[in-house]
Write an enzyme that holds these catalytic residues in place. Structure first.
Site, mmCIF file in Angstrom:
data_model
loop_
_atom_site.group_PDB
_atom_site.id
_atom_site.type_symbol
_atom_site.label_atom_id
_atom_site.label_comp_id
_atom_site.label_asym_id
_atom_site.label_seq_id
_atom_site.Cartn_x
_atom_site.Cartn_y
_atom_site.Cartn_z
ATOM 1 N N PRO A 17 -92.363 -23.973 -32.003
ATOM 2 C CA PRO A 17 -91.036 -23.797 -31.384
ATOM 3 C C PRO A 17 -89.955 -23.980 -32.438
ATOM 4 O O PRO A 17 -89.949 -24.968 -33.169
ATOM 5 C CB PRO A 17 -90.996 -24.914 -30.335
ATOM 6 C CG PRO A 17 -91.974 -25.940 -30.812
ATOM 7 C CD PRO A 17 -93.045 -25.184 -31.537
ATOM 8 N N GLU A 42 -86.890 -24.598 -28.107
ATOM 9 C CA GLU A 42 -86.612 -25.656 -27.136
ATOM 10 C C GLU A 42 -85.446 -25.253 -26.238
ATOM 11 O O GLU A 42 -84.374 -24.888 -26.719
ATOM 12 C CB GLU A 42 -86.257 -26.964 -27.856
ATOM 13 C CG GLU A 42 -85.878 -28.086 -26.898
ATOM 14 C CD GLU A 42 -85.218 -29.267 -27.604
ATOM 15 O OE1 GLU A 42 -85.154 -30.356 -27.001
ATOM 16 O OE2 GLU A 42 -84.750 -29.104 -28.753
ATOM 17 N N GLN A 86 -91.316 -24.438 -24.092
ATOM 18 C CA GLN A 86 -90.980 -25.803 -24.507
ATOM 19 C C GLN A 86 -89.607 -26.190 -23.973
ATOM 20 O O GLN A 86 -88.633 -25.451 -24.144
ATOM 21 C CB GLN A 86 -90.972 -25.964 -26.022
ATOM 22 C CG GLN A 86 -90.829 -27.448 -26.395
ATOM 23 C CD GLN A 86 -90.596 -27.709 -27.859
ATOM 24 O OE1 GLN A 86 -89.570 -27.353 -28.405
ATOM 25 N NE2 GLN A 86 -91.573 -28.352 -28.500
ATOM 26 N N CYS A 115 -87.946 -33.416 -31.926
ATOM 27 C CA CYS A 115 -86.742 -32.889 -32.570
ATOM 28 C C CYS A 115 -85.803 -34.034 -32.939
ATOM 29 O O CYS A 115 -85.381 -34.806 -32.069
ATOM 30 C CB CYS A 115 -86.021 -31.911 -31.653
ATOM 31 S SG CYS A 115 -84.536 -31.223 -32.402
ATOM 32 N N LYS A 154 -95.144 -32.259 -27.957
ATOM 33 C CA LYS A 154 -95.082 -32.201 -29.416
ATOM 34 C C LYS A 154 -94.306 -33.422 -29.890
ATOM 35 O O LYS A 154 -93.181 -33.663 -29.445
ATOM 36 C CB LYS A 154 -94.387 -30.917 -29.871
ATOM 37 C CG LYS A 154 -94.330 -30.732 -31.387
ATOM 38 C CD LYS A 154 -93.802 -29.340 -31.721
ATOM 39 C CE LYS A 154 -93.794 -29.103 -33.231
ATOM 40 N NZ LYS A 154 -92.713 -29.824 -33.925
#
Length: 478
Positions: A17, A42, A86, A115, A154
Site C-alpha cells: 500500500p 491507505e 487497506q 504508517c 501491516k
C-alpha cells in the site's frame, strides 16, 4: 478463486500500500507484470464510511463515492480476487462499517498499523496503534467476526525484538489471515537499513503467514532478488513498495522492462479508467526519478489533463479512441435513464495564469455560443463550517465541478469552468496558450465600445503609470 487465501501455500509477491501510488492503474499494472496480490493506498475510515457504492457502467468499475462526488476508491472485476483494501482506522465500529461496505468487491481488508506520517498518527491510526495493543485487538476481532473475507494487518517493528514478537502473537490470536511486517522502527525512514532479523524472529514465533516488507533498494532491485529477501526474513511472502513504484516490472520473472515502456503501460490504464490527472502525473514523476527535469519530465509536469499527458508520450490516438469508446458507453447508459454524476477533478483558479481581461468563464461562454449550445448554468453552494464555495456548471446537459472548495463564489465558478474546458479539451485562455479564436480581439485587448469604453481607455492603469514613471527616471528609478 480468492488468491489471498493461498498465501500460506505459495510464495506470494504483493504490491505494498502506497499513498497516491496504489490507485487502480498502478494495481492493474502490477498484476500484469506478475504481482499476486495488490494493496490499495491507505484510505481513512472517516471518509470511506460516508461513501456510496456506485456501479460505473461507463468505466466498468465499482466506485466508492464521497458526498462531494470524489471517487475515494475505484476497483474492477480484473482485480476483485487479488486486491486488498487497506484502511486507516482507530475505531472498531467504523472499521467494521467500512469493511462491510467494500467486502463484496475486494479479496481482503487490511488495517494500517505502520504508517508513521502525521496525517495517520494524529488520529490514533497507523503507527500510533502500536502503542495500544488493546485497541489493536478490539479492531481486528471486530473485523474477523464481522466480515466474510480475510482480515490482515501491516505493522512496523517495535523498539525491542521481544516487544515485536509479543505484539504479533497477540495479533495472531485475533484470527487474522496474515500479518505484514515492515522491518523498520517507527522513527526510521527508507534510508535506514531494514531489520531482517526482526521479521525472521516474528515468522518463527507465529503460525500465520508473515509478509516481509522494507527491502526495496537495499535488498530488492530486480525480481531475482525477491526470493533472497524472503529467505533472509524467513517469511512466507514479500511485499514491495518503492521498487514497484519506480518500475512495476520488478514483479516480472522475465526481467525488468525499460521504464519508458512501463510508463506507457501505466498511462494506458490511467486513460482507460479516467484516473485523476494530478495522480497520474505524480506516479509518472516517481517513475521518471532523476529524469524528472528532462524534456519529457517537464512536459509531464506542465500537463493539466490526461489528454495533455498522453500527448507527451505520443498516445494521442489511444486517448482519443478511448474517449470515443467511453462516450459511446456514456450515451448508452444515459439512454437507460441512469442519472449522470458530475465530472470532478482538482482544479484551482489561479488568476496569475490568465491575462487581466480573460477568464475561463468567458472562454466557456464563447465556446458554448460557437457550438450553438445554451449558456452555461452555474449552481454554487456554500459550506457552513468554513464558508467556502463550490460550484457546478452545466453545459450541454453534463455537469462539471472542481473537488476544491474556494474562498469566493467567483473563483468557485471559474474553477468549475476550468474543469469543463479541460475535460472537453477546449482552450481556457491561459497565458502562453496561443490564439484560439474563441474570444474576439476587442475582448482580448480589454477594449469597450461607446463613450464609457472611451473613458476607460483614456484612464491608464496605476501599474502602467508606475512603469512609465520608472522608465523615465522618476521616483523609484535606480
Amino acid at each position: 478463486m480468492n488468491i489471498f487465501n493461498e498465501i500460506a501455500v505459495f510464495n506470494v509477491t504483493a504490491l505494498a500500500p502506497m499513498v497516491r501510488v496504489g490507485t487502480l492503474p498502478m494495481r492493474l499494472l502490477a498484476l500484469d507484470y506478475g504481482a499476486d496480490v495488490v494493496y490499495c493506498e491507505e484510505l481513512i475510515d472517516l471518509k470511506m464510511v460516508q461513501c456510496q457504492r456506485v456501479v460505473n457502467d461507463v468505466l466498468q468499475t465499482v466506485d466508492f463515492v464521497a458526498p462531494d462526488d470524489r471517487v475515494m476508491f475505484r476497483t474492477c472485476e480484473r482485480e476483485k480476487d487479488r486486491v486488498v483494501f487497506q484502511m486507516g482506522t482507530a475505531d472498531p465500529d467504523r472499521a467494521l462499517a467500512v469493511a462491510r461496505l467494500v467486502e463484496k468487491d475486494v479479496a481482503a481488508v487490511d488495517v494500517n498499523m505502520g504508517c508513521p506520517k502525521e496525517y495517520s498518527t494524529k488520529g490514533g491510526m497507523g503507527a500510533a496503534l502500536l502503542s495500544d495493543p488493546e485497541k489493536i485487538e478490539a479492531i481486528l476481532k471486530k473485523l474477523v467476526t464481522g466480515v466474510s473475507i480475510p482480515v490482515t494487518c501491516k505493522i512496523r517493528i517495535l523498539p525491542s525484538l521481544q516487544e515485536t514478537v509479543s505484539l504479533v502473537q497477540r495479533i495472531e490470536k485475533t484470527g487474522v489471515a496474515a500479518v505484514a511486517v515492515h522491518g523498520r522502527f517507527k522513527e526510521e525512514r527508507p534510508r535506514h537499513p531494514v531489520h531482517c532479523d526482526y521479521i525472521q524472529a516474528v515468522a518463527r514465533a507465529v503460525s500465520i503467514p508473515v509478509i516481509a516488507n522494507g527491502g526495496s533498494l537495499d535488498l530488492v532491485k530486480t525480481n531475482a532478488d525477491v526470493a533472497e529477501f524472503r529467505a533472509a526474513c524467513g517469511a512466507s511472502s514479500v511485499m514491495l513498495a518503492r521498487a514497484a513504484m519506480w518500475n512495476a516490472s520488478v514483479f516480472s520473472s522475465r526481467g525488468p522492462l525499460p521504464v519508458e515502456t512501463v510508463m506507457e503501460d501505466y498511462l494506458r490504464y490511467a486513460i482507460r479508467y479516467d484516473n485523476n490527472a494530478f495522480n497520474t502525473k505524480y506516479c509518472l514523476c516517481q517513475m521518471l526519478r532523476d529524469k524528472v527535469e528532462s524534456v519529457l519530465g517537464k512536459q509531464v509536469q506542465a500537463a493539466q489533463t490526461n489528454a495533455e499527458i498522453s500527448e507527451a508520450y505520443g498516445l494521442q490516438a489511444f486517448y482519443q479512441q478511448t474517449q470515443d469508446e467511453l462516450q459511446a458507453r456514456r450515451d448508452a447508459s444515459q439512454g437507460g435513464g441512469q442519472p449522470e454524476r458530475p465530472s470532478v477533478c482538482f482544479c484551482v483558479c489561479c488568476r496569475r495564469e490568465y491575462p487581466p481581461q480573460i477568464t475561463p468563464k468567458m472562454f466557456l461562454l464563447e465556446w458554448s455560443r460557437k457550438e450553438k449550445l445554451e449558456q452555461p448554468q452555474y449552481d454554487t453552494v456554500q459550506r457552513s463550517q468554513d464558508r467556502s464555495f463550490q460550484s457546478t456548471v452545466t453545459v450541454a446537459g453534463r455537469k462539471y465541478r472542481s473537488s476544491l472548495w474556494e474562498k469566493s463564489k467567483k473563483f468557485a465558478e471559474q474553477a468549475s469552468a476550468i474543469v469543463c474546458l479541460r475535460t472537453l479539451g477546449v482552450p481556457e485562455g491561459r497565458i502562453g496558450e496561443g490564439e484560439s479564436g474563441l474570444v474576439c480581439k476587442r475582448k482580448r485587448e480589454g477594449r469597450a465600445d461607446g463613450p464609457a469604453g472611451a473613458d476607460r481607455r483614456k484612464r491608464p492603469h496605476v501599474a502602467s503609470v508606475l512603469e512609465e514613471t520608472q522608465s523615465n527616471g522618476g521616483p523609484g528609478a535606480v
